[in-house]
Scaffold this active site. Structure first.
Site, PDB file in Angstrom:
ATOM      1  N   ALA A  45       0.830  -1.208   0.000  1.00 32.15           N
ATOM      2  CA  ALA A  45       0.000   0.000   0.000  1.00 32.15           C
ATOM      3  C   ALA A  45       0.864   1.257   0.000  1.00 32.15           C
ATOM      4  O   ALA A  45       0.627   2.194  -0.780  1.00 32.15           O
ATOM      5  CB  ALA A  45      -0.941  -0.002   1.208  1.00 32.15           C
ATOM      6  N   GLU A  46       1.863   1.308   0.878  1.00 33.31           N
ATOM      7  CA  GLU A  46       2.723   2.493   0.943  1.00 33.31           C
ATOM      8  C   GLU A  46       3.514   2.671  -0.339  1.00 33.31           C
ATOM      9  O   GLU A  46       3.690   3.779  -0.827  1.00 33.31           O
ATOM     10  CB  GLU A  46       3.675   2.426   2.132  1.00 33.31           C
ATOM     11  CG  GLU A  46       4.723   3.516   2.069  1.00 33.31           C
ATOM     12  CD  GLU A  46       4.908   4.303   3.352  1.00 33.31           C
ATOM     13  OE1 GLU A  46       5.609   5.315   3.274  1.00 33.31           O
ATOM     14  OE2 GLU A  46       4.358   3.919   4.378  1.00 33.31           O
ATOM     15  N   THR A  47       3.988   1.589  -0.910  1.00 31.30           N
ATOM     16  CA  THR A  47       4.737   1.676  -2.157  1.00 31.30           C
ATOM     17  C   THR A  47       3.863   2.230  -3.273  1.00 31.30           C
ATOM     18  O   THR A  47       4.279   3.131  -4.015  1.00 31.30           O
ATOM     19  CB  THR A  47       5.288   0.293  -2.547  1.00 31.30           C
ATOM     20  OG1 THR A  47       6.170  -0.159  -1.516  1.00 31.30           O
ATOM     21  CG2 THR A  47       6.028   0.348  -3.875  1.00 31.30           C
ATOM     22  N   SER A  50       3.159   5.933  -2.607  1.00 30.92           N
ATOM     23  CA  SER A  50       4.369   6.739  -2.794  1.00 30.92           C
ATOM     24  C   SER A  50       4.723   6.901  -4.268  1.00 30.92           C
ATOM     25  O   SER A  50       5.116   7.992  -4.705  1.00 30.92           O
ATOM     26  CB  SER A  50       5.546   6.116  -2.046  1.00 30.92           C
ATOM     27  OG  SER A  50       5.361   6.211  -0.655  1.00 30.92           O
ATOM     28  N   VAL A  68       0.432   5.736   7.619  1.00 28.20           N
ATOM     29  CA  VAL A  68      -0.134   4.562   6.951  1.00 28.20           C
ATOM     30  C   VAL A  68      -1.053   3.860   7.933  1.00 28.20           C
ATOM     31  O   VAL A  68      -0.671   3.600   9.074  1.00 28.20           O
ATOM     32  CB  VAL A  68       0.959   3.570   6.500  1.00 28.20           C
ATOM     33  CG1 VAL A  68       0.337   2.346   5.854  1.00 28.20           C
ATOM     34  CG2 VAL A  68       1.944   4.219   5.563  1.00 28.20           C
TER      35      VAL A  68
END
Length: 99
Positions: A45-47, A50, A68
Site C-alpha cells: 500500500a505504501e509503495t 508513494s 499509513v
C-alpha cells in the site's frame, strides 16, 4: 537490491491518477502460521501510494509517506497479491491516497 526487487513487487501501472502493483506470494512473505505477513500488505500500500504521489510532484522533489493505516480483509496463503492505489487529494504539500 532495493525492497521492491527483494520482495518481487512488480510495477504494472504508475500514473498521476492510478498505481497498480502485483506480487507473487513466496515463502519469504509468510509469517510462522503460513499466511502472508501483515507488513507485506502495508509495504504494498505504501509503495503504491508513494509511487503515485511522486508522479504528482515537480521534478527534483520527492514525496514520502507520513502516515499509513492498514486493515487486513482476509488471510492469503498463496497466489498473487494485487494493489490499486488512487488519490483522494493531491495538494501542494500533502497527498492522500487509498490502496
Amino acid at each position: 537490491m532495493n525492497l521492491l526487487e527483494n520482495l518481487g513487487i512488480h510495477q504494472d501501472l504508475v500514473t498521476k491518477d492510478r498505481v497498480e502493483l502485483s506480487m507473487p506470494v513466496q515463502a519469504k512473505h509468510l509469517q510462522p502460521y503460513g499466511i502472508v505477513h501483515g507488513g507485506i500488505n502495508t509495504v504494498l500500500a505504501e509503495t503504491a501510494a508513494s509511487l503515485g504521489a511522486n508522479a504528482n510532484v515537480a521534478p527534483g522533489r520527492i514525496a514520502v509517506g507520513v502516515n499509513v493505516t492498514t486493515q487486513h480483509i482476509r488471510a492469503i496463503r498463496e497466489g498473487e497479491i494485487f494493489v490499486v492505489a488512487t488519490p483522494d487529494h493531491v495538494g501542494h504539500t500533502l497527498q492522500t491516497w487509498q490502496a
